[in-house]
Design a protein around this motif. Structure first.
Motif, PDB file in Angstrom:
ATOM      1  N   ARG A  72       1.890   4.280   9.833  1.00  0.00           N
ATOM      2  CA  ARG A  72       0.963   3.147   9.895  1.00  0.00           C
ATOM      3  C   ARG A  72      -0.495   3.582   9.700  1.00  0.00           C
ATOM      4  NH1 ARG A  72      -0.328  -1.692   8.263  1.00  0.00           N
ATOM      5  NH2 ARG A  72      -1.497  -2.917   9.798  1.00  0.00           N
ATOM      6  N   PRO A  73      -0.970   4.694  10.286  1.00  0.00           N
ATOM      7  CA  PRO A  73      -2.334   5.132   9.978  1.00  0.00           C
ATOM      8  C   PRO A  73      -2.557   5.406   8.493  1.00  0.00           C
ATOM      9  CG  PRO A  73      -1.559   6.218  11.961  1.00  0.00           C
ATOM     10  CD  PRO A  73      -0.384   5.470  11.396  1.00  0.00           C
ATOM     11  N   ILE A  74      -1.594   6.038   7.854  1.00  0.00           N
ATOM     12  CA  ILE A  74      -1.709   6.287   6.412  1.00  0.00           C
ATOM     13  C   ILE A  74      -1.769   4.968   5.656  1.00  0.00           C
ATOM     14  CG2 ILE A  74      -0.425   7.116   4.384  1.00  0.00           C
ATOM     15  CD1 ILE A  74      -1.645   9.445   5.832  1.00  0.00           C
ATOM     16  N   GLU A  75      -0.946   4.020   6.055  1.00  0.00           N
ATOM     17  CA  GLU A  75      -0.926   2.719   5.384  1.00  0.00           C
ATOM     18  C   GLU A  75      -2.271   2.021   5.521  1.00  0.00           C
ATOM     19  OE1 GLU A  75       1.972  -1.172   5.052  1.00  0.00           O
ATOM     20  OE2 GLU A  75       1.857  -0.113   6.971  1.00  0.00           O
ATOM     21  N   ARG A  76      -2.844   2.045   6.726  1.00  0.00           N
ATOM     22  CA  ARG A  76      -4.121   1.358   6.935  1.00  0.00           C
ATOM     23  C   ARG A  76      -5.232   1.973   6.073  1.00  0.00           C
ATOM     24  NH1 ARG A  76      -2.732   1.593  12.652  1.00  0.00           N
ATOM     25  NH2 ARG A  76      -4.212   3.323  12.875  1.00  0.00           N
ATOM     26  N   ILE A  77      -5.290   3.300   6.017  1.00  0.00           N
ATOM     27  CA  ILE A  77      -6.326   3.956   5.213  1.00  0.00           C
ATOM     28  C   ILE A  77      -6.090   3.693   3.726  1.00  0.00           C
ATOM     29  CG2 ILE A  77      -7.406   6.160   4.615  1.00  0.00           C
ATOM     30  CD1 ILE A  77      -6.467   7.166   7.401  1.00  0.00           C
ATOM     31  N   ALA A  78      -4.824   3.746   3.290  1.00  0.00           N
ATOM     32  CA  ALA A  78      -4.507   3.519   1.878  1.00  0.00           C
ATOM     33  C   ALA A  78      -4.882   2.109   1.443  1.00  0.00           C
ATOM     34  CB  ALA A  78      -3.018   3.772   1.637  1.00  0.00           C
ATOM     35  N   LEU A 120      -5.417  11.119   1.997  1.00  0.00           N
ATOM     36  CA  LEU A 120      -4.880  10.315   3.091  1.00  0.00           C
ATOM     37  C   LEU A 120      -4.455  11.179   4.266  1.00  0.00           C
ATOM     38  CD1 LEU A 120      -2.796   7.835   0.916  1.00  0.00           C
ATOM     39  CD2 LEU A 120      -4.798   7.240   2.301  1.00  0.00           C
ATOM     40  N   ALA A 121      -3.798  12.296   3.968  1.00  0.00           N
ATOM     41  CA  ALA A 121      -3.353  13.184   5.043  1.00  0.00           C
ATOM     42  C   ALA A 121      -4.537  13.732   5.816  1.00  0.00           C
ATOM     43  CB  ALA A 121      -2.518  14.326   4.460  1.00  0.00           C
ATOM     44  N   PHE A 122      -5.561  14.203   5.106  1.00  0.00           N
ATOM     45  CA  PHE A 122      -6.723  14.786   5.787  1.00  0.00           C
ATOM     46  C   PHE A 122      -7.439  13.747   6.633  1.00  0.00           C
ATOM     47  CE2 PHE A 122      -7.150  17.811   1.897  1.00  0.00           C
ATOM     48  CZ  PHE A 122      -6.061  18.550   2.347  1.00  0.00           C
ATOM     49  N   LEU A 123      -7.585  12.526   6.105  1.00  0.00           N
ATOM     50  CA  LEU A 123      -8.278  11.473   6.840  1.00  0.00           C
ATOM     51  C   LEU A 123      -7.502  11.019   8.070  1.00  0.00           C
ATOM     52  CD1 LEU A 123      -9.571   9.409   3.801  1.00  0.00           C
ATOM     53  CD2 LEU A 123     -11.031  10.422   5.568  1.00  0.00           C
ATOM     54  N   ALA A 124      -6.181  10.957   7.940  1.00  0.00           N
ATOM     55  CA  ALA A 124      -5.362  10.459   9.045  1.00  0.00           C
ATOM     56  C   ALA A 124      -5.115  11.511  10.121  1.00  0.00           C
ATOM     57  CB  ALA A 124      -4.022   9.953   8.513  1.00  0.00           C
ATOM     58  N   MET A 125      -5.172  12.793   9.743  1.00  0.00           N
ATOM     59  CA  MET A 125      -4.754  13.853  10.656  1.00  0.00           C
ATOM     60  C   MET A 125      -5.904  14.625  11.295  1.00  0.00           C
ATOM     61  SD  MET A 125      -1.598  15.315   8.333  1.00  0.00           S
ATOM     62  CE  MET A 125      -1.034  16.546   9.508  1.00  0.00           C
ATOM     63  N   PHE A 126      -7.083  14.662  10.633  1.00  0.00           N
ATOM     64  CA  PHE A 126      -8.151  15.543  11.096  1.00  0.00           C
ATOM     65  C   PHE A 126      -9.479  14.813  11.225  1.00  0.00           C
ATOM     66  CE2 PHE A 126      -5.386  18.259   8.257  1.00  0.00           C
ATOM     67  CZ  PHE A 126      -4.614  18.760   9.296  1.00  0.00           C
ATOM     68  N   ALA A 179       0.817  -1.215   0.000  1.00  0.00           N
ATOM     69  CA  ALA A 179       0.000   0.000   0.000  1.00  0.00           C
ATOM     70  C   ALA A 179       0.850   1.264   0.000  1.00  0.00           C
ATOM     71  CB  ALA A 179      -0.936   0.002   1.205  1.00  0.00           C
ATOM     72  N   LEU A 180       2.026   1.199   0.601  1.00  0.00           N
ATOM     73  CA  LEU A 180       2.908   2.369   0.655  1.00  0.00           C
ATOM     74  C   LEU A 180       3.875   2.436  -0.518  1.00  0.00           C
ATOM     75  CD1 LEU A 180       3.751   2.623   4.469  1.00  0.00           C
ATOM     76  CD2 LEU A 180       1.953   3.762   3.174  1.00  0.00           C
ATOM     77  N   GLY A 181       3.803   1.470  -1.432  1.00  0.00           N
ATOM     78  CA  GLY A 181       4.606   1.553  -2.646  1.00  0.00           C
ATOM     79  C   GLY A 181       5.775   0.591  -2.699  1.00  0.00           C
ATOM     80  N   LEU A 182       6.376   0.525  -3.879  1.00  0.00           N
ATOM     81  CA  LEU A 182       7.525  -0.347  -4.103  1.00  0.00           C
ATOM     82  C   LEU A 182       8.730   0.111  -3.281  1.00  0.00           C
ATOM     83  CD1 LEU A 182       7.427  -0.748  -7.988  1.00  0.00           C
ATOM     84  CD2 LEU A 182       6.919  -2.535  -6.307  1.00  0.00           C
ATOM     85  N   ALA A 183       9.451  -0.845  -2.726  1.00  0.00           N
ATOM     86  CA  ALA A 183      10.643  -0.506  -1.936  1.00  0.00           C
ATOM     87  C   ALA A 183      11.658   0.255  -2.779  1.00  0.00           C
ATOM     88  CB  ALA A 183      11.268  -1.780  -1.362  1.00  0.00           C
TER      89      ALA A 183
END
Length: 382
Positions: free
Chosen positions: A252-258, A106-112, A67-71
């Motif tokens: 991790r919160p961003i990863e879960r939402i993504a 993702l930022a808005f959902l995870a932060m606010f 979810a966070l992309g290719l290494a």
């Protein structure tokens, strides 16, 4: 038939896209439209990027990734921060996203949370306002007035009136092209952190500044979330690939939402984007054309009665006052498109209060198109 409509869907249209759609309809009828409406480079992605995509297609490299992309891409982005900014950024801090648009979601959902107050500058990119409004976040638009960019004093005043949960700013900015000088950027970030205000820095137009080196907000605060993309400097708009640099607590919160919203960014675009950082020679030649276009617009637009409303320090936009010709930039933009076949974006997109006075012209197209567009506008105004 019963259709349920939520209040969240009742957001302002993205007028630049509406203008582009009308330009495309006119073009389909045979009209020779020149678009200065959207921030889309007229050049394709660099040759080595396209070659990498072709190889990946041949190899069948089209599937899910983390979810966070290719290494490999996260590592390449981290190395870019060392090379370009002299900053040590760990690959584990990076989330690759489906364009910067997904990064903002993702930022808005995870932060606010709904009801949180988040400050943005006006004029500013309309999707900030529209996405947050759809999520129930209270958007505080800080009118810049005669200021070119958001200052720490703006933030202190807004926070004093009622506490802010976050602030979002861009440098270089859309629609103005204004760049926040390094000292003022440091003051802005440090003031926000001292007040307990979370910082999101939109850096999508980095590498497109003309008078000063790029400065990332990451240099001035440990809690900054920086968002960038391969769309602008790297000429990869339709590839839909961007990234975020995150504080550890947000990864991790961003990863879960993504995982639930996007599963993963497109693998084909990720594989190709790794090569973008090695295409600097080709991309700097394109930037050189933007600089040429910039010089042309800086001279010609004021001659045509469009004084600049902000300095054109970065990105590829000229933000102009149109009140010598009209006090209704929406109507003026429609008329200019229909009669002169030149598309530009009315200021309403960027400033709901004073946008009727302004327009944005994108100079990301070819130099010949810019020359012709200005000639058409001159003939039309006569």
């Amino acid at each position: 038939m019963v259709v349920s409509l939520s209040r969240r869907g009742n957001v302002e249209p993205f007028h630049a896209m509406d203008v582009l759609a009308e330009a495309n309809r006119l073009r389909a009828t045979g009209a020779p439209v020149i678009s200065m409406a959207v921030g889309q480079p007229s050049d394709p992605a660099p040759a080595r990027v396209r070659a990498a995509a072709a190889r990946a297609l041949q190899d069948g490299r089209i599937g899910y990734t983390d979810a966070l992309g290719l290494a490999g891409l996260r590592k390449a982005i981290a190395e870019h921060y060392g090379d370009h900014y002299g900053l040590d950024v760990a690959p584990d801090q990076i989330a690759v996203t489906t364009g910067s648009s997904a990064a903002f979601n993702l930022a808005f959902l995870a932060m606010f949370d709904p009801g949180d107050r988040v400050a943005i500058a006006a004029p500013g990119y309309p999707a900030y306002r529209n996405i947050m409004a759809a999520l129930g976040i209270e958007v505080i638009e800080i009118e810049l007035g005669d200021a070119a960019y958001l200052h720490a004093a703006h933030l202190e005043t807004a926070h004093r009136e009622k506490p802010l949960k976050g602030v979002l700013f861009a440098s270089p900015a859309n629609p103005t092209g204004a760049v926040i000088p390094a000292d003022d950027l440091a003051d802005l970030v440090r003031t926000a952190e001292a007040l307990g205000i979370a910082v999101i820095s939109d850096e999508i137009y980095h590498r497109l500044a003309y008078a000063a080196p790029d400065t990332t907000a990451l240099a001035f605060g440990t809690g900054v979330t920086a968002i960038n993309s391969f769309s602008k400097y790297y000429c990869m708009t339709g590839w839909r690939i961007g990234w975020m640099v995150l504080p550890e607590a947000l990864v991790r919160p961003i990863e879960r939402i993504a995982q639930s919203l996007y599963i993963s960014p497109p693998e084909l675009s990720q594989v190709a984007a790794i090569e973008a950082f090695a295409a600097t020679e080709e991309l700097e030649a394109i930037k050189g054309r933007y600089a040429w276009n910039r010089e042309l617009l800086m001279r010609r637009l004021p001659e045509l009665g469009f004084p600049l409303a902000a300095p054109m320090d970065g990105a590829f936009y000229a933000f102009c006052d149109v009140t010598r010709h009209s006090n209704d930039s929406m109507a003026f933009a429609r008329k200019m498109l229909a009669e002169a076949h030149v598309a530009a974006t009315p200021g309403r997109d960027f400033d709901t209060q004073a946008g009727h006075r302004t327009m944005r012209f994108s100079y990301a197209g070819s130099h010949d198109d810019m020359v012709e567009a200005l000639a058409r506008i001159e003939r039309w105004l006569r």
